[in-house]
Structure formats: C-alpha cells, structure tokens
Motif scaffolding. Structure first.
Motif, PDB file in Angstrom:
ATOM      1  N   SER A  73       0.859  -1.170   0.000  1.00 16.03           N
ATOM      2  CA  SER A  73       0.000   0.000   0.000  1.00 16.03           C
ATOM      3  C   SER A  73       0.895   1.219   0.000  1.00 16.03           C
ATOM      4  O   SER A  73       1.949   1.214   0.632  1.00 16.03           O
ATOM      5  CB  SER A  73      -0.906  -0.003   1.221  1.00 16.03           C
ATOM      6  OG  SER A  73      -1.789  -1.089   1.117  1.00 16.03           O
ATOM      7  N   PHE A  74       0.443   2.248  -0.714  1.00 16.37           N
ATOM      8  CA  PHE A  74       1.391   3.322  -1.027  1.00 16.37           C
ATOM      9  C   PHE A  74       0.620   4.497  -1.617  1.00 16.37           C
ATOM     10  O   PHE A  74      -0.436   4.305  -2.210  1.00 16.37           O
ATOM     11  CB  PHE A  74       2.371   2.748  -2.050  1.00 16.37           C
ATOM     12  CG  PHE A  74       3.391   3.698  -2.604  1.00 16.37           C
ATOM     13  CD1 PHE A  74       4.535   3.993  -1.885  1.00 16.37           C
ATOM     14  CD2 PHE A  74       3.204   4.269  -3.848  1.00 16.37           C
ATOM     15  CE1 PHE A  74       5.481   4.842  -2.414  1.00 16.37           C
ATOM     16  CE2 PHE A  74       4.152   5.122  -4.381  1.00 16.37           C
ATOM     17  CZ  PHE A  74       5.297   5.408  -3.657  1.00 16.37           C
ATOM     18  N   VAL A  75       1.146   5.701  -1.433  1.00 16.19           N
ATOM     19  CA  VAL A  75       0.536   6.872  -2.055  1.00 16.19           C
ATOM     20  C   VAL A  75       1.600   7.649  -2.808  1.00 16.19           C
ATOM     21  O   VAL A  75       2.698   7.858  -2.294  1.00 16.19           O
ATOM     22  CB  VAL A  75      -0.084   7.828  -1.009  1.00 16.19           C
ATOM     23  CG1 VAL A  75      -0.804   8.956  -1.708  1.00 16.19           C
ATOM     24  CG2 VAL A  75      -1.014   7.087  -0.095  1.00 16.19           C
ATOM     25  N   LEU A  76       1.278   8.046  -4.022  1.00 12.95           N
ATOM     26  CA  LEU A  76       2.183   8.903  -4.782  1.00 12.95           C
ATOM     27  C   LEU A  76       1.545  10.281  -4.832  1.00 12.95           C
ATOM     28  O   LEU A  76       0.410  10.431  -5.299  1.00 12.95           O
ATOM     29  CB  LEU A  76       2.366   8.335  -6.192  1.00 12.95           C
ATOM     30  CG  LEU A  76       3.370   9.064  -7.076  1.00 12.95           C
ATOM     31  CD1 LEU A  76       4.771   8.946  -6.497  1.00 12.95           C
ATOM     32  CD2 LEU A  76       3.334   8.489  -8.475  1.00 12.95           C
ATOM     33  N   ALA A  77       2.257  11.290  -4.307  1.00 13.11           N
ATOM     34  CA  ALA A  77       1.661  12.620  -4.185  1.00 13.11           C
ATOM     35  C   ALA A  77       1.885  13.442  -5.448  1.00 13.11           C
ATOM     36  O   ALA A  77       2.939  13.356  -6.083  1.00 13.11           O
ATOM     37  CB  ALA A  77       2.261  13.340  -2.981  1.00 13.11           C
ATOM     38  N   GLU A  78       0.881  14.242  -5.768  1.00 12.47           N
ATOM     39  CA  GLU A  78       0.961  15.177  -6.888  1.00 12.47           C
ATOM     40  C   GLU A  78       2.021  16.234  -6.580  1.00 12.47           C
ATOM     41  O   GLU A  78       2.159  16.678  -5.435  1.00 12.47           O
ATOM     42  CB  GLU A  78      -0.424  15.823  -7.046  1.00 12.47           C
ATOM     43  CG  GLU A  78      -0.550  16.796  -8.181  1.00 12.47           C
ATOM     44  CD  GLU A  78      -0.761  16.110  -9.510  1.00 12.47           C
ATOM     45  OE1 GLU A  78       0.227  15.536 -10.016  1.00 12.47           O
ATOM     46  OE2 GLU A  78      -1.875  16.155 -10.034  1.00 12.47           O
ATOM     47  N   ASN A  79       2.790  16.639  -7.582  1.00 14.21           N
ATOM     48  CA  ASN A  79       3.814  17.683  -7.432  1.00 14.21           C
ATOM     49  C   ASN A  79       4.855  17.390  -6.357  1.00 14.21           C
ATOM     50  O   ASN A  79       5.361  18.304  -5.701  1.00 14.21           O
ATOM     51  CB  ASN A  79       3.172  19.047  -7.130  1.00 14.21           C
ATOM     52  CG  ASN A  79       2.237  19.461  -8.234  1.00 14.21           C
ATOM     53  OD1 ASN A  79       1.046  19.612  -8.016  1.00 14.21           O
ATOM     54  ND2 ASN A  79       2.763  19.594  -9.433  1.00 14.21           N
TER      55      ASN A  79
END
Ligand SMILES: Nc1ncnc2c1ncn2[C@@H]1O[C@H](COP(=O)(O)OP(=O)(O)OP(=O)(O)O)[C@@H](O)[C@H]1O
Ligand SMILES: [Mg+2]
Lengths: 302, 316
Positions: A73-79
């Motif tokens: 599980s993971f999140v890739l953030a915008e900018n």
C-alpha cells in the motif's frame, strides 16, 4: 474500507490523504490508514499541501508462480518526488513497472489489488482498462537510455505523433520546449535531425526524459535514471527532477542515498517485496522508525 | 634486465608449477585452433581467387579473339549459335534484371512481413510451427520450382494476363520470389529478434501499440541486419538458374516486359553446358564472359548492400 463497496461507487471514493508518520505511526503498521492530516516535508513549506495522484492498495504481483510484491500500500503525491529505495532484488523495478502495466508485455505476469489514478479513479491494473491510455498518462524513463533509432527530433516527437499531432509547427514548438526543459536544447539544436545515437550517454538519457515529458504525462516513473551516468550528468538530471516536480508526480527508484535525500520529498523503503517504511524523506533518513530502514540508510544493512 | 624471478630471488620452477603448465598447454591449444581456423578462412579466399582468376583468364581470350568489350557491352543481340554469331550481353542482362526484379518485389515485402509477424506478433507455438515449414521452402530443389512455374503458375497467370506465352519471365520471377522468401524472412527475423527488449519497452511505455512498435522502432533498429537479408535475396535471385532455365524460355530477348520470354545469364550458361555449342569454340568461351558479367553484377549488389548496412548500423 471495503474494497468491493468502493468499486461500486468509484466517484464517491474518498481520496486517501498522505499519512503523517508522527500521528499515525509508520505505514507498516496501518497501511490503509492515511486518512487524516497530510504532512508536508519541512523543506517545502511554501508549497501547496500535497494531494494523492496515485494510491496503491493491497497490491500483489506475480511472475508466474513467484510472488514478487506482497500486499503493498502506497501513495504517490501530486507535485512531489517520491523515492523508492531498498536492496537489490527487493522489487523496486517490479513495483514501478506496475504503474504503467509494462509487465503486460510478458506472458504469465499477474496483478492483484488496486492502483488508483486520481482524479479519475481509474484502476490502472484492471483488465478492462486500456494499458495504452494508461501509458500515455504515465510516462517512464528507464535505467539505461533507450533512444529510438530515429533522429533527435523524431525521438522527442514520438509520443506527440502517437497522440495524433501532425502539425509541423506545433511539433517543433513542443519538441523545443521539451528539450529546453531537460537542458539539452543548446547542445542539440544544431543537429536535431541527426541520429540520437550520436549523443553521449548522459545526453541520451536527458533525451529520453525529454521524449517522455514532451508527451505531457501526469505521472513520471524513473527507474534508476542516473545509474549509467557520471556525476556531472547525474547532477543535471537531479536538478531536472527538482524542476519536474512542479508539473508531475514523480516516482524514482534509486540506489543512491544522497540522491534520494537530495531529490525526493517522500521515501519508501522496500525489502523482500514489501514496503517496510514510508514517510517524508527527511524523517526516513534522520529518524526512521523501523530498524531495517535505519540499517539500510546508514549503510549497515546485510 | 632482471627477470621477476631474480628480483624476488626465487629459483624458476616453470616445469613443476601447475599454473605455468596450464598456461603453456592453453597457449598450444590456442595456437592449434587458431591455425586450423586460419586455414579454413584462407582456403575460401584461395577458392574465390582461383574462380575469379579462371574467369578473367578465359574471358580475356574471348575478348581479344572473338569480340571487343565495347561490342560485348553495347550490341543488342546475343546469338552465339547462329552462323553469323553476335555477342551483345545486354539481352541476357535485361533478362536477369527483370526476373530478379519480379522475384524481389515478391520476396522482399512478403519476407519482411513474415519476419515481422514471427518476431513480434506470433505466439511461441505458432512461430515454432511456421519456421520449419518456411525453411522447407528453401529445401525444395529449384528444378521442381521450375516445373511448378511452367505447369502451374503460367496456366494460372494466363487466366488473368491474356496472351501470356508459355515461357515468360513473370511466372519464373514470381516462383523465384516464393523460393527466396525464407532466405529473407529467416535472416530478417533473427535481426528483429536481436533488438533489445529495452527498446520495445521504451516504445510501449510511450503508448505505442504492437504494430507501431514493430514498424517504427524494431524495423529501423534491425535494419542493418534486414539489409543483409535483402542482399542475400538479391544474390539468390541474380544467381538462380533452374527456375528461369525451365520456365522463362531460353531465347535472349532485349525487353523490360516481364510477360515476354527471355534468357538470363545463368540460363545461357546452362544451355551451353547442355552441349548446344562445341567445346573450345568461341561460343563455348562466351560462358566465361557471361560468367564474369554475372560476377560483376552480384559484386555490385553486395557492395551496395554493404554500404547500406554501414549507413544504418545502429549502436542500440
Ligand atoms: N522476469 C522475472 N521472472 C521472475 N522473477 C523475476 C523477474 N524479474 C524479477 N524477478 C524477481 O523479482 C524480484 C524483484 O526484482 P526487481 O527487478 O523488481 O528488483 P529491484 O529491486 O529492481 O532490484 P535492483 O535494485 O537490482 O534493480 C527479484 O527477486 C527477482 O528475482
Ligand atoms: Mg531494478
């Protein structure tokens, strides 16, 4: 969160926010609990708060019978730039290559789970989703420069032509912009119609980045983009990555700890196909909560 | 100068040292293997040089005693068996070029597409079935192709091309093209398959589909190898003998119309060796002049192909 229920109403899905390790504990302990505050890495307080661009939930990946990724599980953030670090063979490339479904080229590979691209809410790895559309939205730069056997100009125009742009002026403008933003315009503007193979390795890699960003993707994946380059070319590409974060969500695999700490906002440490720890880069490098992470970033792993 | 042994003050123990023995033995095997390979390479050069030497020697007699090189290259009639023989090579050259052109306009596109299919599109099982079948095409003796052209292809073509004579270059060229397909496809496929996966991944990652990747990335990347396949195809077409001898007619005919009968250089050489012309006669010697023309043609195409390959050699 019930994934089946979420599938029925993708529009109403709550976009998970990025966890604050100080509040929620590390990602290992509560991988899906990124709902509350978003914590901004201290160096970029002037930036707008991060929003998730891609979220990964319970991703499993298989090469035939071999499971290479376990319940990620993971999140890739915008900018923001997010770095993936970890020992060789831990599954960094495998994970990165799930985002643009390049594994589809090889028979026997299989994905399970969800990789959601925001804001549309598309599940990238769903069989019914067209991988070609996903690849146009999610660009990738490879470890070794791989320019096409074409001129420098045609390399950069490749993605534009695939998108159906044929207007000569528009192509020229956008090629020029892409080459300028990767800082090789001055070096190649006299020989745009010469073969891309007549460039140095570092120039070729910047050409490959230009080729990717000319197509204006939403997410940029980079698998050890500097591993074949000398320190000067590496420095230029790192600088470029800092620039690229203004427009894209960047996910970069690196073996270079300095590079991860210099160029990234968030860092995920992977080991044996799992994400062991994920958080703001500064925290991962100065105050890791997991022993393995600490050993790895301080070079005592093994 | 002091040897390392003297510097270290140790007695040389070469013959008892196992590593030294090993090195010595390896040097011997290297030398022996190198010599054998050199002999093999040298013998092929010797054979080629002797062929060229004989061709040159015999045709010099022909050119000094029978016909001047100028007439040979400019006369438009080739009639060695007539009472008043004429030796203008042009009709044989056009016959060769027209059949070659027809054959290549079948073999190059079809061979390339077959190679592209096998390398980029075919599932593993399909590839493993089609490849041996294709290779069988080139195992068929060419005399059989010749009769296939005469007995099957010509009657078939006559349904579409009114007034097509029994002997014609069109039918011979088409069948020759079919024969050459596996030469072109097999080498081209090897070239395309050796294009690194990284390059394909690059194209797919940009959002290209299979067809686009195949034709816009893999094909140009493999072009130097594909050009070799084409050169081989050209050489096979120029040098092909039985198909044209059987089905194109054996009458020298200065024309660029593939529907007409004509004779190629190779077919003429067969005709002479069948005994229409007396040994030692000027007509008999003319086969060496024809042979050297053939050699010059294949050499030209090979050099062109070499230039082409050099221009497109890619460092992928
Ligand atoms: N095509 C494949 N088939 C089977 N297993 C594979 C394949 N590719 C990779 N693996 C396995 O998957 C695991 C993860 O490999 P991956 O290439 O993602 O590692 P990585 O973290 O990128 O390593 P590196 O830092 O060396 O690039 C490894 O154990 C590897 O052996
Ligand atoms: Mg890797």
């Amino acid at each position: 969160m019930n994934l089946a229920a979420a599938d029925e109403k993708p529009v109403e899905r709550r976009i998970p926010a990025i966890a604050d390790p100080a509040v929620n504990g590390s990602m290992t302990r509560s991988p899906l609990a990124y709902t509350n505050n978003m914590v901004e890495p201290t160096r970029h307080e002037h930036d707008a708060p991060p929003t998730p661009k891609v979220t990964v939930e319970s991703l499993n990946f298989f090469y035939g019978a071999v499971q290479a990724l376990h319940n990620l599980s993971f999140v890739l953030a915008e900018n923001r730039v997010t770095a993936l670090i970890g020992p060789s063979g831990c599954g960094k490339s495998t994970f990165l290559r799930c985002f643009n479904r390049i594994h589809d080229l090889y028979p026997g590979t299989r994905y399970e789970g969800r990789i959601t691209l925001h804001p549309s809410g598309t599940n990238i790895i769903d069989k019914s989703v067209d991988p070609i559309e996903m690849r146009m939205r999610i660009g990738m730069v490879f470890q070794k420069p791989n320019p096409f056997p074409k001129s420098i100009f045609e390399n950069v125009a490749y993605g534009l032509r695939l998108k159906g742009i044929t207007n000569k002026n528009e192509l020229c403008d956008r090629v020029e912009i892409a080459l300028k933003s990767t800082a090789i315009w001055e070096e190649v503007k006299h020989r745009l119609h010469k073969s891309a193979y007549e460039m140095s390795g570092g120039q070729q890699q910047r050409l490959c980045i230009a080729r990717t960003i000319a197509a204006e993707p939403e997410v940029l994946l980079m698998d050890e983009p500097c591993s074949a380059l000398d320190p000067i070319a590496t420095g230029k590409i790192e600088e470029l990555i800092r620039e690229l974060r203004k427009k894209y969500a960047v996910l970069i695999v690196t073996h270079n700890m300095q590079q991860a700490s210099r160029a990234s906002d968030y860092t995920a440490f992977m080991y044996l196909g799992k994400i062991v720890e994920f958080g703001p880069t500064q925290q991962i490098f100065t105050n890791p909560t997991v022993k393995d992470t600490e050993d790895y970033v301080t070079g005592r792993f093994g | 100068m002091a040897t390392p042994g003297a510097l270290l003050d140790v007695a040389p123990t070469v013959d008892r040292d196992p590593i030294a023995r090993l090195v010595q033995r390896r040097q011997w095997t290297n030398f022996a293997a190198g010599s054998v390979m050199f002999a093999a390479a040298a013998s092929s050069i010797v054979v080629t040089c002797s062929i060229v030497g004989i061709l040159l020697f015999e045709s010099i007699t022909f050119f000094t005693q029978t016909v001047s090189p100028i007439d040979f290259l400019t006369d438009t009639m080739w009639t060695p068996q007539f009472a008043n023989p004429r030796y203008g090579i042009l009709p044989l050259v056009t016959g060769t070029l027209v059949t070659t052109f027809v054959a290549l306009s079948i073999a190059l596109p079809v061979g390339t597409i077959v190679a592209m299919y096998l390398s980029e599109f075919a599932p593993h099982a399909v590839r493993e079935t089609i490849k041996p079948l294709l290779e069988m095409l080139s195992a068929v003796p060419t005399i059989i192709y010749g009769y296939f052209a005469l007995q099957f292809m010509t009657p078939l073509l006559q349904k579409f091309v009114p007034g097509l004579p029994t002997f014609n270059m069109l039918s011979a060229g088409i069948v020759m093209g079919v024969m050459i397909i596996p030469y072109v496809s097999s080498l081209s496929e090897d070239a395309m398959r050796s294009v690194p996966m990284l390059l394909r991944e690059g194209a797919y990652a940009m959002g290209a589909n299979k067809v686009h990747t195949g034709f816009h990335v893999v094909f140009p990347a493999a072009f130097s190898g594909i050009a070799s396949a084409y050169v081989l195809g050209v050489s096979r077409a120029i040098g092909e003998t039985m198909i044209v001898a059987v089905s194109a007619g054996m009458q020298a005919n200065l024309t660029f119309d593939p529907r007409q009968p004509a004779e190629t250089i190779t077919a003429y050489i067969v005709q002479v060796s069948q005994g229409d012309l007396e040994h030692g006669s000027p007509g008999y010697q003319s086969i060496f002049a024809a042979g050297i023309t053939l050699f010059a043609m294949t050499l030209t195409f090979n050099i062109l192909g070499h230039q082409l390959r050099k221009r497109f050699r890619q460092a992928y």
